[in-house]
Write an enzyme that holds these catalytic residues in place. Structure first.
Site, PDB file in Angstrom:
ATOM      1  N   ARG A  74     -10.088 149.708  32.611  1.00 15.33           N
ATOM      2  CA  ARG A  74      -8.821 149.867  31.887  1.00 15.33           C
ATOM      3  C   ARG A  74      -8.126 148.517  31.665  1.00 15.33           C
ATOM      4  O   ARG A  74      -7.496 148.294  30.633  1.00 15.33           O
ATOM      5  CB  ARG A  74      -7.923 150.812  32.678  1.00 15.33           C
ATOM      6  CG  ARG A  74      -6.692 151.322  31.944  1.00 15.33           C
ATOM      7  CD  ARG A  74      -7.059 152.160  30.734  1.00 15.33           C
ATOM      8  NE  ARG A  74      -5.881 152.708  30.087  1.00 15.33           N
ATOM      9  CZ  ARG A  74      -5.493 153.976  30.185  1.00 15.33           C
ATOM     10  NH1 ARG A  74      -6.215 154.839  30.892  1.00 15.33           N
ATOM     11  NH2 ARG A  74      -4.420 154.409  29.563  1.00 15.33           N
ATOM     12  N   ASN A 116       8.578 152.834  21.551  1.00 14.75           N
ATOM     13  CA  ASN A 116       7.910 154.126  21.494  1.00 14.75           C
ATOM     14  C   ASN A 116       8.924 155.196  21.109  1.00 14.75           C
ATOM     15  O   ASN A 116      10.079 155.165  21.522  1.00 14.75           O
ATOM     16  CB  ASN A 116       7.311 154.469  22.861  1.00 14.75           C
ATOM     17  CG  ASN A 116       6.567 155.788  22.855  1.00 14.75           C
ATOM     18  OD1 ASN A 116       5.914 156.160  21.877  1.00 14.75           O
ATOM     19  ND2 ASN A 116       6.657 156.527  23.950  1.00 14.75           N
ATOM     20  N   HIS A 118       9.853 159.109  21.456  1.00 11.69           N
ATOM     21  CA  HIS A 118       9.571 160.224  22.362  1.00 11.69           C
ATOM     22  C   HIS A 118      10.346 161.459  21.916  1.00 11.69           C
ATOM     23  O   HIS A 118      11.512 161.364  21.522  1.00 11.69           O
ATOM     24  CB  HIS A 118       9.967 159.848  23.789  1.00 11.69           C
ATOM     25  CG  HIS A 118       9.712 160.934  24.788  1.00 11.69           C
ATOM     26  ND1 HIS A 118       8.442 161.314  25.159  1.00 11.69           N
ATOM     27  CD2 HIS A 118      10.562 161.736  25.476  1.00 11.69           C
ATOM     28  CE1 HIS A 118       8.510 162.292  26.041  1.00 11.69           C
ATOM     29  NE2 HIS A 118       9.787 162.567  26.244  1.00 11.69           N
ATOM     30  N   ASP A 150       8.438 149.897  28.986  1.00 12.59           N
ATOM     31  CA  ASP A 150       8.297 149.057  30.170  1.00 12.59           C
ATOM     32  C   ASP A 150       7.150 149.594  31.026  1.00 12.59           C
ATOM     33  O   ASP A 150       6.302 150.348  30.531  1.00 12.59           O
ATOM     34  CB  ASP A 150       9.619 148.966  30.951  1.00 12.59           C
ATOM     35  CG  ASP A 150      10.076 150.322  31.500  1.00 12.59           C
ATOM     36  OD1 ASP A 150       9.299 151.313  31.444  1.00 12.59           O
ATOM     37  OD2 ASP A 150      11.224 150.393  32.004  1.00 12.59           O
ATOM     38  N   GLY A 152       7.098 151.765  33.397  1.00 14.83           N
ATOM     39  CA  GLY A 152       7.172 153.159  33.808  1.00 14.83           C
ATOM     40  C   GLY A 152       6.732 154.112  32.713  1.00 14.83           C
ATOM     41  O   GLY A 152       6.315 153.699  31.625  1.00 14.83           O
TER      42      GLY A 152
END
Length: 209
Positions: A74, A116, A118, A150, A152
């Site tokens: 990854r 992003n 959401h 970030d 998280g």
């Protein structure tokens, strides 16, 4: 945390997708107007054969695919994705339904410049099932959030939010579609402003001049 846009090619964005690309299409449509001031430099995906890539190709936008399975691990995928995106020198990187979590190499390269969209009102209902979780919890209002990514899961600084009332007879599909109807214009508006006017991220606040 304090960050500001770096100095790549003015007005360009790279959009990352994993599926049908309806949010991407909103950006493509907006960018067709020179007054919008944003150019979609490239569209990237984590898988082949998706509608999002087809939308980009129809619009004459360069595309690339960076699959986790093509890399040793990854971390190697994350570094490769960062290098590929950086080659287009975007002002902003936009996750528009991109279902992979990026890692330290990508976040270091695009700190404060990766956003992003959401489909819930964060910090409530993070993760990939925002509308379903909102219905299950019984909230009366949900919506869409644009935020700076970030380390998280959906914990980044919020750029903007728009509310959607939850109706008594809503299903997940119906609620999802109503959220998308406001999520798309919010994304177009805020990405446009961030690219055209610049922005800063300080602590838990995004400022667009």
């Amino acid at each position: 945390m304090t960050a500001a846009p770096s100095e790549p090619l003015a007005g360009s964005v790279v959009v990352l997708v994993s599926g049908s690309g309806t949010l991407l299409q909103a950006l493509i449509d907006a960018s067709a107007d020179p007054a919008y001031g944003v150019r979609v430099a490239a569209v990237g995906a984590d898988r082949d054969g998706i509608q999002g890539l087809a939308r980009a190709e129809r619009a004459g936008i360069p595309t690339f695919v960076c699959r986790v399975s093509d890399h040793l691990d990854r971390a190697a995928w994350d570094a490769a994705l960062a290098e590929t995106v950086a080659a287009y020198a975007p002002t902003l990187v936009v996750s528009a339904g991109f279902l992979k979590l990026v890692g330290p190499a990508f976040l270091a390269r695009f700190a404060g410049r990766y956003v992003n969209s959401h489909n819930a009102l964060l910090p409530s209902f993070p993760g990939i099932h925002g509308p379903r979780d909102a219905l299950d919890y019984g909230v009366k209002v949900t919506g869409a959030t644009l935020f700076v990514v970030d380390e998280g899961i959906d914990t980044g600084v919020i750029v903007g939010q728009v509310a959607v009332p939850v109706e008594d007879d809503d299903t997940v599909d119906r609620l999802t579609e109503r959220i998308k109807a406001v999520e798309r214009p919010q994304l177009v508006d805020l990405v446009g402003r961030m690219v055209r006017e610049g922005f800063t991220v300080t602590d838990r606040k995004v400022t667009i001049p």
